[in-house]
Write an enzyme that holds these catalytic residues in place. Structure first.
Site, PDB file in Angstrom:
ATOM      1  N   LYS A   1      44.060  10.466  89.972  1.00 29.54           N
ATOM      2  CA  LYS A   1      45.032  10.431  91.070  1.00 29.54           C
ATOM      3  C   LYS A   1      44.922   9.104  91.821  1.00 29.54           C
ATOM      4  O   LYS A   1      45.932   8.492  92.187  1.00 29.54           O
ATOM      5  CB  LYS A   1      44.821  11.629  92.006  1.00 29.54           C
ATOM      6  CG  LYS A   1      45.341  12.911  91.386  1.00 29.54           C
ATOM      7  CD  LYS A   1      44.867  14.172  92.066  1.00 29.54           C
ATOM      8  CE  LYS A   1      45.287  15.381  91.212  1.00 29.54           C
ATOM      9  NZ  LYS A   1      44.741  16.652  91.688  1.00 29.54           N
TER      10      LYS A   1
ATOM     11  N   ASP B   1      51.078  19.022  97.312  1.00 31.80           N
ATOM     12  CA  ASP B   1      50.835  19.959  96.205  1.00 31.80           C
ATOM     13  C   ASP B   1      51.848  21.105  96.246  1.00 31.80           C
ATOM     14  O   ASP B   1      51.963  21.874  95.299  1.00 31.80           O
ATOM     15  CB  ASP B   1      49.426  20.565  96.338  1.00 31.80           C
ATOM     16  CG  ASP B   1      48.424  19.945  95.384  1.00 31.80           C
ATOM     17  OD1 ASP B   1      48.858  19.378  94.367  1.00 31.80           O
ATOM     18  OD2 ASP B   1      47.214  20.052  95.658  1.00 31.80           O
TER      19      ASP B   1
ATOM     20  N   GLN C   1      41.358  18.864  96.578  1.00 28.50           N
ATOM     21  CA  GLN C   1      41.192  19.234  95.162  1.00 28.50           C
ATOM     22  C   GLN C   1      40.579  20.627  95.037  1.00 28.50           C
ATOM     23  O   GLN C   1      39.546  20.908  95.652  1.00 28.50           O
ATOM     24  CB  GLN C   1      40.299  18.185  94.476  1.00 28.50           C
ATOM     25  CG  GLN C   1      40.134  18.393  92.993  1.00 28.50           C
ATOM     26  CD  GLN C   1      41.442  18.236  92.216  1.00 28.50           C
ATOM     27  OE1 GLN C   1      42.182  17.272  92.413  1.00 28.50           O
ATOM     28  NE2 GLN C   1      41.751  19.182  91.357  1.00 28.50           N
TER      29      GLN C   1
END
Ligand code: NDP
Length: 285
Positions: free
Chosen positions: A52, A119, A96
């Site tokens: 990322k 997300d 995460q």
């Protein structure tokens, strides 16, 4: 023989579009910023976070990484999220998953400002996806839609079967296919006659997390097969949920693992972060 859908090249194209748009934003003094928070030392999570960060650099974003020890308390994590929510340099926040045991992931997701929830896991964004009035789409399912479109697969009116009903893949995947006017069936571990249902699918999406779960006898000849699964075989090699070699002979198109859906997830994260930056600066999407 099925056409292999090349997720690497499609993701490179999406990232290039994001890079060009980022260049234009920079001319207006706006630099999209993503904060990635990693708690603990799970090696797979570390790899995802590194990828990322690399993608952020490729598209020209500002990025911050917070690598916190597994002993981090809920309060410390919530404080960090709160700080990032108020940081004008940060347009997107990604924590995460999975978080180490003892940390309340749901509370963390709910603490992220919905405008920075790139997300699309926050209940407010999940609700927006349900309604069809969304700013961000969940990255993996959005990547799958992009792959299908690139491969020239028509979704409207087609029988779409999604195996898996998780909140991050299966459910939003089904919803996005529905928004594209597919006729959608969601299967899970309690589904009866799974093979027969899968054999009805013009578009079959596997998000189970089991190596070689989808065998050739479950696939309708000519179907588009998308493999979301990420598993390791007995030699530690990455593989998906689909018995690729056998299914490739039957399907019209298929995604490999690696090199299929995986790279798309990160590309769509970049796209969401760009959208977040535009929204937070009052610009049209
Ligand atoms: P989950 O474990 O949360 O969900 C798996 C789903 O599969 C569940 O809904 C489960 O059903 C269903 N399932 C399990 N066994 C069966 C069975 N025998 N028959 C039918 N359905 C079954 O996984 P995720 O959704 O988080 O991830 C799925 C896979 O996708 C994993 O391999 C993961 O690593 C990968 N992944 C890949 C990403 C990418 O970028 N490519 C991103 C995210 C995930 P039930 O609900 O009844 O338990």
């Amino acid at each position: 023989m099925a056409e292999r859908i090349d997720g690497k090249s499609v993701s490179a194209k999406v990232k290039e579009e994001v890079r060009l748009e980022t260049e234009k934003l920079k001319e207006q003094g706006i630099v999209p910023g993503l904060a990635v928070v990693l708690v603990g030392d799970d090696p797979a999570s570390r790899t995802y976070v590194n990828n990322k960060k690399k993608a952020c650099a490729q598209v020209g974003f500002y990025s911050e990484e917070y690598a916190l020890p597994a002993t981090t308390s809920q309060e410390e994590l919530m404080d960090l999220v709160d700080r990032l929510n108020h940081d004008p340099k940060i347009n997107g926040i990604l924590v995460q998953s999975p978080l180490p045991k003892g940390l309340d992931e749901e509370a963390v997701v709910e603490a992220i400002s919905p405008e920075k929830d790139v997300d699309a896991f926050h209940p407010s964004n999940v609700g927006r996806i349900m309604i069809g009035n969304f700013h961000f789409l969940p990255c993996t399912p959005a990547g799958v839609i992009e792959l299908l479109k690139t491969a020239g697969v028509t979704i409207a009116g087609k029988n779409c079967v999604v195996i898996g009903r998780s909140n991050i893949v299966g459910k939003p995947m089904a919803m996005l296919l529905l928004h594209e006017n597919g006729t959608v069936t969601i299967c899970h571990s309690k589904t009866q006659n799974l093979k027969e249902i899968c054999r009805q699918a013009d578009i079959l999406i596997a998000a189970v997390g089991r190596k070689h779960f989808v065998t050739a006898d479950m696939v309708k000849p000519g179907a588009a097969v998308i493999d979301v699964g990420i598993n390791r075989d007995e030699n530690g090699k990455l593989c998906g949920d689909v018995d690729f070699e056998a299914v490739e002979k039957i399907a019209s198109c298929i995604t490999p693992v690696p090199g299929g859906v995986g790279p798309m997830t990160i590309a769509m994260l970049m796209k969401n972060t760009l959208s977040a930056a535009k929204i937070q600066h009052g610009l049209p999407l």
